[in-house]
Motif scaffolding. Sequence first.
Motif, mmCIF file in Angstrom:
data_model
loop_
_atom_site.group_PDB
_atom_site.id
_atom_site.type_symbol
_atom_site.label_atom_id
_atom_site.label_comp_id
_atom_site.label_asym_id
_atom_site.label_seq_id
_atom_site.Cartn_x
_atom_site.Cartn_y
_atom_site.Cartn_z
ATOM 1 N N UNK A 1 0.890 -1.153 0.000
ATOM 2 C CA UNK A 1 0.000 0.000 0.000
ATOM 3 C C UNK A 1 0.932 1.207 0.000
ATOM 4 N N UNK A 2 0.597 2.239 -0.768
ATOM 5 C CA UNK A 2 1.444 3.423 -0.773
ATOM 6 C C UNK A 2 0.601 4.681 -0.743
ATOM 7 N N UNK A 3 1.191 5.722 -0.181
ATOM 8 C CA UNK A 3 0.557 7.036 -0.160
ATOM 9 C C UNK A 3 1.557 8.026 -0.740
ATOM 10 N N UNK A 4 1.093 8.767 -1.731
ATOM 11 C CA UNK A 4 1.909 9.794 -2.381
ATOM 12 C C UNK A 4 1.370 11.165 -2.005
ATOM 13 N N UNK A 5 2.237 12.156 -2.104
ATOM 14 C CA UNK A 5 1.830 13.538 -1.840
ATOM 15 C C UNK A 5 2.386 14.448 -2.927
ATOM 16 N N UNK A 6 1.559 15.397 -3.371
ATOM 17 C CA UNK A 6 1.975 16.408 -4.333
ATOM 18 C C UNK A 6 1.927 17.775 -3.662
ATOM 19 N N UNK A 7 3.052 18.449 -3.636
ATOM 20 C CA UNK A 7 3.111 19.798 -3.052
ATOM 21 C C UNK A 7 2.343 20.798 -3.906
ATOM 22 N N UNK A 8 2.409 20.655 -5.229
ATOM 23 C CA UNK A 8 1.786 21.660 -6.103
ATOM 24 C C UNK A 8 0.272 21.704 -5.954
ATOM 25 N N UNK A 9 -0.361 20.564 -5.718
ATOM 26 C CA UNK A 9 -1.821 20.553 -5.559
ATOM 27 C C UNK A 9 -2.236 20.294 -4.109
ATOM 28 N N UNK A 10 -1.260 20.061 -3.228
ATOM 29 C CA UNK A 10 -1.504 19.807 -1.804
ATOM 30 C C UNK A 10 -2.539 18.690 -1.606
ATOM 31 N N UNK A 11 -2.277 17.563 -2.281
ATOM 32 C CA UNK A 11 -3.187 16.415 -2.206
ATOM 33 C C UNK A 11 -2.396 15.137 -2.023
ATOM 34 N N UNK A 12 -3.112 14.144 -1.472
ATOM 35 C CA UNK A 12 -2.556 12.810 -1.310
ATOM 36 C C UNK A 12 -3.183 11.875 -2.329
#
Length: 95
Positions: free
Chosen positions: A4-15
């Motif tokens: 299971x993995x969780x990613x994060x994007x700084x540009x859209x502030x979403x997981x």
Amino acid sequence: MHCLYILYSKTVDKYYVGESHNVEERILKHNEHAYKGSFSKIANDWELCLKLALDTSSDAIYLEKFIKRMKSKVFIEKIISNPDILLDILLKKKK
């Protein structure tokens, strides 16, 4: 082994929550927009926040769906800071 993995994007502030047997390859594909219909196409700066190895793909899929059903950024952040929460969820499922 599945993860299971969780990613994060700084540009859209979403997981983004997903599951795969090859997380590193999956992250590259998300950032290259290889999944045209995927939510992950909104960004190209996805970074790994959590990777949890599990015994079966069904456990990984169960947890992925559980997290997505919660629809909560706060819940995801709690999981990232304490991944044992996910193991507790799996234990309750198996009872």
